[in-house]
Design an enzyme around this catalytic site. Sequence first.
Site, short mmCIF file in Angstrom:
data_model
loop_
_atom_site.label_atom_id
_atom_site.label_comp_id
_atom_site.label_asym_id
_atom_site.label_seq_id
_atom_site.Cartn_x
_atom_site.Cartn_y
_atom_site.Cartn_z
N CYS A 1 45.10 38.79 45.21
CA CYS A 1 44.12 37.93 44.54
C CYS A 1 44.56 36.47 44.50
CB CYS A 1 43.81 38.46 43.14
SG CYS A 1 45.16 38.36 41.94
N HIS B 1 44.67 38.57 37.09
CA HIS B 1 43.75 38.59 38.23
C HIS B 1 42.97 37.28 38.28
CE1 HIS B 1 41.59 40.49 41.48
NE2 HIS B 1 40.46 40.01 40.98
N HIS C 1 36.71 37.59 45.45
CA HIS C 1 38.07 37.92 45.06
C HIS C 1 38.60 39.06 45.92
CE1 HIS C 1 37.32 41.55 42.18
NE2 HIS C 1 36.29 41.42 42.99
#
Length: 347
Positions: A262, A310, A322
């Site tokens: 990520c 994240h 993402h």
Amino acid sequence: MAAHRKPRQRSTAGTSVHTAATIALAGAATATGLDGTGHAEPNLTPAQVKAKVDQLYQEAEIATEKYNGAKEQAEAAEQRLGTLRDEAARKTEKLNSERDALGSMAAAHYRDGGLDPALQLALSEDPDGYLQGAEFAERAGSRQAASVDRVRKQLREIEQLRGAAHIELTSLSSRQAELKRHKKTITGKLDSARRLLSRLTAEERARLGQDTGRASRVGAREGLTGSPAAPNSRAAAAVSYAYQKLGSPYVWGATGPDAFDCSGLMQAAYRTAGISLPRTTYAQIDAGRRVSHAELLPGDLVFFYSGISHVGLYVGNGMMIHAPNPSAPVRLAPIDEMPFAGATRVA
């Protein structure tokens, strides 16, 4: 790496894009604990399996960001160590030249009937011991004294460089040990997720796969239709890069160009825009100006979970791009599918 969803119960028929986690992996048909150690957990429903897998992915992602941070520190320590060693080598070469010059002086003295004590010591196998004595400078001529002073200074500088290099080597060794620990944690949790997912039947996987495909198509349609323009050229470049990478595989620790985790995707997207981002989510959230959920514009970094584990790239209309976890490639997804933790504008 986590399968990102707000922590609430849902039926499997209503799952969104992250139900891909329940169809993409296979392994031994064993449920696991959160530390990655397998133990039997009979009679789990698909929803319970998915909930456990989601948690394992999130914990693996936390470990991944710690791994990324340790790797960044290890690389920096390794670079500093190399610089120190290069500098020590240059100073050692200069020292050898100075000692060669003193050797020439010593030869001249010897031909003239004796070797000055200062030169004897400077050219000995133990020059450090020689330099401890202060009387050598008084026994040598001004030219010799200047040369010996330079040798003394260079020896001290080299010793300081060696000390600094030892510190960096210790730091590097510590970071490398940390990398091994985080890697073990990550692989253990991913193996646990595979074993859990193997409990789903072919019928359950097929049903969840249909739901996943529908959610992905809706997300793509919403993301590509009527999106607002990025506020500037750098944000636009980052968004464009992210769109180009849709479908790229998730690989923990990867920063592109063909696979990403990520934070690696964010770093790569903004690298194309001429902006250097830190490696980890923990550092990226402080890399720009904080903005609220209501202020979001395309190109903003959006962060999730209380541990900031994240990150995604906001592209407008409540959507982000993402890299979710090993079960799902880089994709469009709603930002409200995970607990929002903050946002940063870096361009």
